[in-house]
Design a protein around this motif. Structure first.
Motif, PDB file in Angstrom:
ATOM      1  N   LYS A 186     -45.757  20.082   5.028  1.00 51.52           N
ATOM      2  CA  LYS A 186     -47.032  19.675   4.412  1.00 51.52           C
ATOM      3  C   LYS A 186     -46.832  18.618   3.326  1.00 51.52           C
ATOM      4  O   LYS A 186     -47.556  17.617   3.277  1.00 51.52           O
ATOM      5  CB  LYS A 186     -47.759  20.889   3.834  1.00 51.52           C
ATOM      6  CG  LYS A 186     -49.119  20.524   3.248  1.00 51.52           C
ATOM      7  CD  LYS A 186     -49.843  21.722   2.678  1.00 51.52           C
ATOM      8  CE  LYS A 186     -51.187  21.302   2.090  1.00 51.52           C
ATOM      9  NZ  LYS A 186     -51.913  22.453   1.492  1.00 51.52           N
ATOM     10  N   ASN A 187     -45.858  18.837   2.460  1.00 47.33           N
ATOM     11  CA  ASN A 187     -45.638  17.875   1.371  1.00 47.33           C
ATOM     12  C   ASN A 187     -45.227  16.501   1.898  1.00 47.33           C
ATOM     13  O   ASN A 187     -45.616  15.465   1.341  1.00 47.33           O
ATOM     14  CB  ASN A 187     -44.587  18.408   0.397  1.00 47.33           C
ATOM     15  CG  ASN A 187     -45.128  19.545  -0.453  1.00 47.33           C
ATOM     16  OD1 ASN A 187     -46.342  19.660  -0.655  1.00 47.33           O
ATOM     17  ND2 ASN A 187     -44.257  20.392  -0.953  1.00 47.33           N
ATOM     18  N   LYS A 188     -44.444  16.477   2.983  1.00 48.59           N
ATOM     19  CA  LYS A 188     -44.060  15.193   3.579  1.00 48.59           C
ATOM     20  C   LYS A 188     -45.285  14.487   4.174  1.00 48.59           C
ATOM     21  O   LYS A 188     -45.399  13.259   4.108  1.00 48.59           O
ATOM     22  CB  LYS A 188     -42.989  15.408   4.656  1.00 48.59           C
ATOM     23  CG  LYS A 188     -41.614  15.738   4.091  1.00 48.59           C
ATOM     24  CD  LYS A 188     -40.555  15.772   5.184  1.00 48.59           C
ATOM     25  CE  LYS A 188     -39.176  16.058   4.592  1.00 48.59           C
ATOM     26  NZ  LYS A 188     -38.121  16.099   5.636  1.00 48.59           N
ATOM     27  N   LEU A 189     -46.178  15.270   4.753  1.00 45.84           N
ATOM     28  CA  LEU A 189     -47.416  14.705   5.274  1.00 45.84           C
ATOM     29  C   LEU A 189     -48.205  14.025   4.162  1.00 45.84           C
ATOM     30  O   LEU A 189     -48.663  12.883   4.300  1.00 45.84           O
ATOM     31  CB  LEU A 189     -48.281  15.816   5.878  1.00 45.84           C
ATOM     32  CG  LEU A 189     -48.135  16.152   7.359  1.00 45.84           C
ATOM     33  CD1 LEU A 189     -49.066  17.300   7.715  1.00 45.84           C
ATOM     34  CD2 LEU A 189     -48.434  14.953   8.218  1.00 45.84           C
ATOM     35  N   LEU A 190     -48.357  14.750   3.056  1.00 46.55           N
ATOM     36  CA  LEU A 190     -49.112  14.229   1.920  1.00 46.55           C
ATOM     37  C   LEU A 190     -48.451  12.976   1.350  1.00 46.55           C
ATOM     38  O   LEU A 190     -49.124  12.025   0.938  1.00 46.55           O
ATOM     39  CB  LEU A 190     -49.235  15.304   0.835  1.00 46.55           C
ATOM     40  CG  LEU A 190     -50.107  16.516   1.205  1.00 46.55           C
ATOM     41  CD1 LEU A 190     -49.935  17.622   0.171  1.00 46.55           C
ATOM     42  CD2 LEU A 190     -51.570  16.121   1.324  1.00 46.55           C
ATOM     43  N   GLU A 191     -47.126  12.986   1.356  1.00 47.92           N
ATOM     44  CA  GLU A 191     -46.378  11.843   0.843  1.00 47.92           C
ATOM     45  C   GLU A 191     -46.613  10.601   1.702  1.00 47.92           C
ATOM     46  O   GLU A 191     -46.813   9.493   1.188  1.00 47.92           O
ATOM     47  CB  GLU A 191     -44.887  12.192   0.811  1.00 47.92           C
ATOM     48  CG  GLU A 191     -43.995  11.123   0.217  1.00 47.92           C
ATOM     49  CD  GLU A 191     -42.530  11.529   0.257  1.00 47.92           C
ATOM     50  OE1 GLU A 191     -41.692  10.652   0.494  1.00 47.92           O
ATOM     51  OE2 GLU A 191     -42.230  12.722   0.051  1.00 47.92           O
ATOM     52  N   ILE A 192     -46.598  10.782   3.031  1.00 44.74           N
ATOM     53  CA  ILE A 192     -46.825   9.659   3.949  1.00 44.74           C
ATOM     54  C   ILE A 192     -48.244   9.129   3.808  1.00 44.74           C
ATOM     55  O   ILE A 192     -48.476   7.922   3.722  1.00 44.74           O
ATOM     56  CB  ILE A 192     -46.556  10.082   5.409  1.00 44.74           C
ATOM     57  CG1 ILE A 192     -45.071  10.368   5.619  1.00 44.74           C
ATOM     58  CG2 ILE A 192     -47.011   8.990   6.382  1.00 44.74           C
ATOM     59  CD1 ILE A 192     -44.755  11.049   6.941  1.00 44.74           C
TER      60      ILE A 192
END
Length: 337
Positions: A197-203
């Motif tokens: 989830k955090n990587k999604l938000l980062e992208i």
């Protein structure tokens, strides 16, 4: 001897212990229950089956238990092998106990034969089913009202990615593709939960035309299907060899009369008929995602037949009534042996 970063070693060991404990708690729960009063036990995962003792067990296998166990945490190579070996032992014992196994796609059937030497004549391939009375198309007026409730622009072209945030579901490829699309009429909804989830938000970097939802329940998720224009299933083949089977998200989107776009892998390529009931794309390919979404956007009104065909196909082949008939036939076969 000096141990480098002892805290990291401790943390990794805790991850392994937590995973084993969780598995054991599930197994113990089923061991405590008496199932002898039932004529047939039908399990939908190996973890529940391993704790059950019964002569007539049917197992529906939806995936690759041992391999998928590695998807839900960031294990070191050494710890990953511990988890995999432990999980594979559970998987092997459970599969051996099943009198009949339902594989939800052909690839899983081959996995049972090749990996566990399970008898082919005891395997039935039956694709997943969906509640076609619940996952239904709705009127434009209702779509407008729902979009207003969820604060989604009325005129937006909505792409729904209803996927757990794990490697095999390819959500990061979707997010990276979305960032490259310049058309501001596009609106992206991710719905799931998981370690990425955090990587999604980062992208997505706080994009004003994308939202990442956390764990929408099944009663609510149907509304997100209904307000979307496209349902995207960007799953990938992982390094462990995991592939999407008959994706329920795919079937739910088709049942709601949406344009469904899936990676050309696993059970999805057995269900989707290109340009007839949906679209298939190359996995791990952001440019393919962009190209097909832009094509659908530009030709949406011309693709009405695909939406209609998708629902008809699901009702005919993946409705719960038809599925129940197939299951009852298997039960009768077992009881008449």
């Amino acid at each position: 001897m000096i141990i480098k970063n002892p805290q990291l070693i401790i943390n990794n060991n805790i991850k392994v212990l937590k995973r084993k404990l969780k598995l054991n708690l599930n197994i113990e729960y089923f061991k405590k229950n008496n199932f002898n009063k039932y004529n047939i036990i039908h399990a939908h995962d190996v973890l529940s089956l391993i704790g059950i003792h019964h002569n007539n067990i049917v197992l529906t296998l939806h995936g690759y238990f041992a391999k998928e166990s590695l998807n839900y945490n960031d294990y070191t190579e050494k710890d990953a092998k511990k988890i995999y070996d432990y999980s594979l032992n559970i998987e092997r014992k459970a599969i051996k106990k099943a009198k009949k196994i339902i594989a939800v796609d052909t690839r899983i059937k081959n996995y049972l034969i090749n990996e566990f030497n399970y008898p082919e004549n005891n395997i039935e391939v039956i694709f997943n089913f969906v509640d076609t009375d619940k996952f239904v198309p709705i009127s434009e007026e209702k779509i407008k009202k729902l979009r207003k409730r969820y604060n989604i622009p009325e005129k937006a072209f909505v792409i729904l990615v209803p996927r757990r945030y794990v490697n095999k579901n390819g959500v990061l490829y979707a997010a990276r593709a979305f960032k490259k699309i310049k058309n501001k009429n596009f609106y992206y909804i991710f719905s799931g939960r998981g370690p990425l989830k955090n990587k999604l938000l980062e992208i997505l970097n706080n994009s004003n035309n994308a939202i990442v939802l956390e764990g929408v329940n099944h009663e609510e998720i149907v509304k997100y299907y209904q307000i979307s224009d496209v349902v995207l299933i960007p799953s990938i083949t992982t390094k462990e060899g995991i592939e999407e089977a008959t994706s329920l998200s795919m079937l739910e989107g088709m049942s709601c009369e949406k344009i469904v776009v899936c990676s050309n892998i696993g059970g999805m390529k057995e269900v989707i008929k290109e340009n007839e009931t949906g679209f298939l794309i190359k996995q791990k390919n952001e440019e393919n995602i962009i190209k097909i979404l832009e094509y659908i956007y530009e030709n949406y009104n011309k693709l009405k037949n695909i939406r209609k065909n998708a629902r008809k196909y699901v009702i005919r082949n993946h409705g719960y009534i038809e599925y129940t008939r197939k299951i009852v036939k298997i039960y009768e076969e077992i009881l008449n042996r």
